[in-house]
Design a protein around this motif. Structure first.
Motif, PDB file in Angstrom:
ATOM      1  N   UNK A 266      51.344  32.583  86.423  1.00  0.00           N
ATOM      2  CA  UNK A 266      50.567  33.824  86.555  1.00  0.00           C
ATOM      3  C   UNK A 266      50.111  34.037  87.992  1.00  0.00           C
ATOM      4  N   UNK A 267      49.771  32.958  88.688  1.00  0.00           N
ATOM      5  CA  UNK A 267      49.330  33.100  90.081  1.00  0.00           C
ATOM      6  C   UNK A 267      50.463  33.571  90.979  1.00  0.00           C
ATOM      7  N   UNK A 268      51.666  33.093  90.718  1.00  0.00           N
ATOM      8  CA  UNK A 268      52.824  33.542  91.501  1.00  0.00           C
ATOM      9  C   UNK A 268      53.061  35.035  91.333  1.00  0.00           C
ATOM     10  N   UNK A 269      52.543  35.603  90.254  1.00  0.00           N
ATOM     11  CA  UNK A 269      52.685  37.039  90.012  1.00  0.00           C
ATOM     12  C   UNK A 269      51.418  37.795  90.362  1.00  0.00           C
ATOM     13  N   UNK A 270      50.548  37.124  91.082  1.00  0.00           N
ATOM     14  CA  UNK A 270      49.353  37.776  91.597  1.00  0.00           C
ATOM     15  C   UNK A 270      48.250  38.012  90.592  1.00  0.00           C
ATOM     16  N   UNK A 271      48.232  37.267  89.489  1.00  0.00           N
ATOM     17  CA  UNK A 271      47.232  37.469  88.449  1.00  0.00           C
ATOM     18  C   UNK A 271      46.286  36.276  88.396  1.00  0.00           C
ATOM     19  N   UNK A 272      44.990  36.565  88.351  1.00  0.00           N
ATOM     20  CA  UNK A 272      43.967  35.536  88.155  1.00  0.00           C
ATOM     21  C   UNK A 272      43.373  35.753  86.769  1.00  0.00           C
ATOM     22  N   UNK A 273      43.328  34.719  85.944  1.00  0.00           N
ATOM     23  CA  UNK A 273      42.877  34.861  84.563  1.00  0.00           C
ATOM     24  C   UNK A 273      41.383  35.125  84.477  1.00  0.00           C
ATOM     25  N   UNK A 274      40.582  34.341  85.197  1.00  0.00           N
ATOM     26  CA  UNK A 274      39.128  34.498  85.340  1.00  0.00           C
ATOM     27  C   UNK A 274      38.302  34.083  84.113  1.00  0.00           C
ATOM     28  N   UNK A 275      38.934  33.598  83.051  1.00  0.00           N
ATOM     29  CA  UNK A 275      38.123  33.176  81.906  1.00  0.00           C
ATOM     30  C   UNK A 275      38.782  32.020  81.150  1.00  0.00           C
ATOM     31  N   UNK A 276      39.197  30.999  81.880  1.00  0.00           N
ATOM     32  CA  UNK A 276      39.800  29.827  81.247  1.00  0.00           C
ATOM     33  C   UNK A 276      38.694  28.934  80.696  1.00  0.00           C
ATOM     34  N   UNK A 277      38.782  28.665  79.411  1.00  0.00           N
ATOM     35  CA  UNK A 277      37.817  27.817  78.713  1.00  0.00           C
ATOM     36  C   UNK A 277      38.478  27.348  77.422  1.00  0.00           C
ATOM     37  N   UNK A 278      37.905  26.366  76.727  1.00  0.00           N
ATOM     38  CA  UNK A 278      38.563  25.824  75.529  1.00  0.00           C
ATOM     39  C   UNK A 278      38.900  26.873  74.474  1.00  0.00           C
ATOM     40  N   UNK A 279      38.041  27.904  74.324  1.00  0.00           N
ATOM     41  CA  UNK A 279      38.297  28.930  73.309  1.00  0.00           C
ATOM     42  C   UNK A 279      39.549  29.745  73.600  1.00  0.00           C
ATOM     43  N   UNK A 280      39.959  29.805  74.866  1.00  0.00           N
ATOM     44  CA  UNK A 280      41.108  30.626  75.248  1.00  0.00           C
ATOM     45  C   UNK A 280      42.384  29.816  75.407  1.00  0.00           C
ATOM     46  N   UNK A 281      42.367  28.604  74.888  1.00  0.00           N
ATOM     47  CA  UNK A 281      43.554  27.751  74.907  1.00  0.00           C
ATOM     48  C   UNK A 281      43.855  27.338  73.468  1.00  0.00           C
ATOM     49  N   UNK A 282      45.008  27.769  72.954  1.00  0.00           N
ATOM     50  CA  UNK A 282      45.359  27.512  71.554  1.00  0.00           C
ATOM     51  C   UNK A 282      46.532  26.544  71.494  1.00  0.00           C
ATOM     52  N   UNK A 283      46.378  25.491  70.709  1.00  0.00           N
ATOM     53  CA  UNK A 283      47.474  24.558  70.483  1.00  0.00           C
ATOM     54  C   UNK A 283      48.246  24.978  69.232  1.00  0.00           C
ATOM     55  N   UNK A 284      49.519  25.292  69.426  1.00  0.00           N
ATOM     56  CA  UNK A 284      50.370  25.695  68.305  1.00  0.00           C
ATOM     57  C   UNK A 284      50.499  24.535  67.324  1.00  0.00           C
ATOM     58  N   UNK A 285      50.311  24.815  66.040  1.00  0.00           N
ATOM     59  CA  UNK A 285      50.301  23.745  65.048  1.00  0.00           C
ATOM     60  C   UNK A 285      51.680  23.146  64.820  1.00  0.00           C
ATOM     61  N   UNK A 286      52.758  23.860  65.206  1.00  0.00           N
ATOM     62  CA  UNK A 286      54.091  23.363  64.905  1.00  0.00           C
ATOM     63  C   UNK A 286      54.660  22.475  65.994  1.00  0.00           C
ATOM     64  N   UNK A 287      54.417  22.818  67.259  1.00  0.00           N
ATOM     65  CA  UNK A 287      55.029  22.017  68.319  1.00  0.00           C
ATOM     66  C   UNK A 287      54.027  21.508  69.350  1.00  0.00           C
ATOM     67  N   UNK A 288      52.707  21.767  69.140  1.00  0.00           N
ATOM     68  CA  UNK A 288      51.699  21.237  70.033  1.00  0.00           C
ATOM     69  C   UNK A 288      51.574  21.953  71.353  1.00  0.00           C
ATOM     70  N   UNK A 289      52.356  23.000  71.551  1.00  0.00           N
ATOM     71  CA  UNK A 289      52.326  23.744  72.808  1.00  0.00           C
ATOM     72  C   UNK A 289      50.978  24.426  72.985  1.00  0.00           C
ATOM     73  N   UNK A 290      50.432  24.382  74.203  1.00  0.00           N
ATOM     74  CA  UNK A 290      49.192  25.079  74.512  1.00  0.00           C
ATOM     75  C   UNK A 290      49.515  26.463  75.059  1.00  0.00           C
ATOM     76  N   UNK A 291      48.878  27.469  74.482  1.00  0.00           N
ATOM     77  CA  UNK A 291      49.063  28.843  74.944  1.00  0.00           C
ATOM     78  C   UNK A 291      47.769  29.347  75.567  1.00  0.00           C
ATOM     79  N   UNK A 292      47.905  30.121  76.633  1.00  0.00           N
ATOM     80  CA  UNK A 292      46.769  30.729  77.318  1.00  0.00           C
ATOM     81  C   UNK A 292      46.612  32.153  76.800  1.00  0.00           C
TER      82      UNK A 292
END
Length: 680
Positions: free
Chosen positions: A156-182
């Protein structure tokens, strides 16, 4: 049920067929934009609307998330700002949703004076809920989280975007493969020269957001990195940065180590300390800097990525395999001559020559143990005809894994969240056994070569050995300290290998249940294992994005393969022992030369995570399953996808061939097992 879209309705669920809400009398909308069926409320947005779980009727009722903007105070500055941020969030998702760890934008529209943003549903739970359940994260788990998320921030930074609200609530672990999504780009901002030089609106979450963002309304890539550091601090310590901020302001970051439950490794300690610097200039300035410090320095004793530190023993098991491997070796030898003697142009020509030669190689007819011919065609024609022969309705739950008995008579299956194993008659499709005994959900099943023994691994940290004919338990194996996720049985039926979320593999004597050895080397969860058909070698795939090759009689890994950019989801050896196939969340399949550790070919064609892979018994065809709901069959000689099977209505989780090569069995999250027949 039909959900009321009034954001102030205290009881929004209504029976189907109602025209108006039985609680607030608001007119009910059966389908938003004649497409989206709202099921229930996921969360309230503090007076600005709600977030709903919904079904997309244009995509076979696939689940999606709908965010509603319905501000109460029309014409105010807050309403204008909310609408501006809402539109920006839609724009960000449209730009960034191509990344597999960022939800994709499905639709953005206005209806009945409200704005709606529809995005991909991530089936899992956020890290705050995960923390509340687990209570503690280990240092190696935090390192794995960083390795999973920092590349997303780089994207996202390479595309000039700053998220500005990274916290545990905004990070979801997919139940099937464990992948973390923002998720939740509602606070994100485009970083431009104008933005860099002016103060803005203070946005973010206190404790997680850095000083420059809260005080001055400015945000940079380094600001997101501080938030990521604060998130990892929360997971490590169980202490909320918000509470610390309320009591101490930003003073807590100067002595963050005092909240640790145990010391960190020097490497992780250094990374955390630099992420949590209060002074912007003292902090990491880019994701690349973090990645550089996170990745361990190469050790002289270990092979470089994709290379070998010595010869890896490989046994070729058939006349066809020998001919195939011999030709491959000859062509590889020619390649070295071309590489060292000429240039890259010659190398590209060599690759074309190799593909042509391999595609023209005529295999001998392969015979199964029963003397039946599985395939009788050249590899450039592939499997000619495939038909859907039967569909077993498993239960009301997703089928997560299937195993076929080598005698071709039975199928064992496990479903999402279930503590039971179902055994089916392959010929009739009838359920013949329901096996119970685990106290928590089962993650893996395997059947012995003689078709008499069933093995299962569970979240209860045990492995159970069952009599497949009766469903009676034979013994329980204990030794892992976390969930068992993968199982493999040696061709002679004497050895069992288990892979676990405790980052280890264990080798067992299947007859006695005795633990032979524990294999350590992975830095994160082990989710796939495969034993070579000659019974000499073992492959394991992990969430640490590596594959390790082991000699089955040794404790240390013989080689580490590091060609994957994402979590390794499955591994499989070819019947001739010479090739290893691996699948990944990067949507590709890699074919590795077992002897050299080099990538032979990368197969691309799936549009979502590849979940599982299996070789046909003759080694000519590879089957792969994906979250794109398809099964693909690949011609291994040419790398071409020769068939795409599209009968499943949800993610396909597993696939297997019968030993005669005439039948494919697949399991899916659509709650079904499908039987496919192959004919020439």
């Amino acid at each position: 049920m039909i959900c009321c879209l009034n954001p102030d309705c205290p009881n929004p669920l209504n029976p189907k067929g109602k025209k108006s809400c039985q609680t607030c009398s608001t007119s009910l909308v059966p389908l938003l934009r004649n497409r989206f069926r709202v099921i229930r409320v996921l969360s309230d947005e503090g007076g600005f609307g709600r977030t709903y779980l919904s079904e997309d009727t244009d995509k076979l009722n696939e689940l999606c998330v709908i965010k509603q903007l319905a501000p109460k105070f029309q014409g105010t500055w807050s309403q204008k700002k909310a609408m501006e941020l809402f539109a920006e969030e839609a724009k960000r998702l449209q730009e960034l949703g191509e990344h597999p760890q960022i939800p994709t934008l499905i639709a953005y529209f206005e209806q009945d004076n409200c704005l709606y943003l529809v995005q991909q549903f991530i089936n899992g739970q956020n890290l705050l809920k995960e923390l509340q359940q687990r209570k503690v994260y280990k240092a190696n788990e935090i390192q794995a989280i960083l390795l999973d998320l920092v590349p997303v921030l780089k994207f996202i930074h390479d595309r000039g975007v700053i998220h500005r609200d990274i916290k545990p609530e905004n990070l979801i672990r997919c139940r099937y493969d464990g992948r973390l999504s923002l998720i939740d780009f509602g606070s994100s901002k485009q970083l431009t020269e104008k933005v860099k030089n002016k103060s803005g609106t203070s946005i973010g979450s206190h404790g997680y957001s850095p000083l420059e963002q809260i005080r001055d309304g400015k945000a940079y890539p380094a600001s997101d990195l501080f938030s990521l550091g604060a998130t990892c601090f929360h997971l490590l310590t169980g202490t909320s940065p918000f509470q610390l901020w309320m009591e101490h302001g930003y003073g807590w970051v100067n002595n963050w180590r005092q909240y640790l439950r145990s010391p960190l490794t020097p490497e992780l300690d250094g990374v955390m300390n630099k992420l949590l610097q209060k002074d912007l200039k003292q902090r990491y300035q880019s994701a690349d800097e973090v990645i550089k410090d996170l990745i361990p320095k190469p050790q002289l004793a270990l092979p470089a990525a994709g290379q070998s530190s010595g010869k890896f023993p490989v046994t070729r098991s058939s006349t066809f395999s020998f001919r195939y491997a011999l030709l491959k070796s000859l062509v590889l030898a020619s390649a070295f001559i071309l590489l060292f003697g000429f240039s890259e142009v010659w190398y590209q020509q060599y690759r074309q020559i190799q593909a042509t030669l391999l595609s023209r190689l005529k295999p001998l007819n392969y015979s199964s143990s029963q003397g039946e011919v599985a395939f009788n065609h050249s590899p450039n024609t592939g499997v000619r005809n495939i038909s859907l022969a039967n569909t077993f309705k498993s239960s009301a739950k997703s089928v997560m894994s299937v195993a076929i008995s080598p005698d071709g008579r039975k199928i064992a299956s496990i479903a999402e969240g279930d503590r039971i194993i179902k055994v089916w008659n392959l010929a009739t499709g009838k359920e013949i056994l329901t096996i119970r005994g685990h106290s928590q959900k089962i993650n893996a099943v395997a059947i012995s070569p003689n078709s008499k023994t069933l093995v299962s691994g569970s979240d209860d940290q045990t492995i159970k050995v069952w009599n497949l004919a009766t469903g009676k338990i034979v013994r329980t194996l204990q030794g892992h300290s976390d969930s068992i996720q993968a199982l493999g049985i040696s061709p002679n039926g004497k050895i069992l290998v288990s892979g676990s979320d405790d980052n280890t593999l264990k080798v067992w004597n299947l007859s006695t249940g005795r633990l032979i050895r524990t294999l350590k080397g992975h830095k994160y969860w082990v989710r796939s294992v495969a034993i070579s058909p000659d019974g000499r070698n073992l492959a394991s795939g992990s969430f640490d994005k590596t594959i390790k090759l082991w000699h089955l009689n040794q404790e240390n890994p013989a080689r580490t393969l590091k060609g994957n950019n994402n979590t390794v989801t499955s591994v499989a050896f070819s019947p001739d022992n010479t090739t290893l196939a691996s699948t990944s969340r990067d949507r590709t399949i890699k074919l590795w030369d077992v002897a050299s550790g080099e990538v032979i070919r990368t197969l691309a064609g799936h549009t979502n995570t590849v979940t599982y892979v299996a070789f046909s018994p003759d080694g000519i065809t590879l089957a792969s399953t994906s979250r794109d709901r398809t099964i693909k069959l690949w011609n291994l000689a040419t790398g071409e996808a020769i068939h795409t099977l599209t009968g499943h209505q949800n993610n396909v989780t597993s696939v297997a061939f019968t030993t005669d090569g005439k039948t494919i069995i697949s399991g899916s999250e659509d709650n079904t097992i499908k039987i496919w027949r192959i004919s020439n």
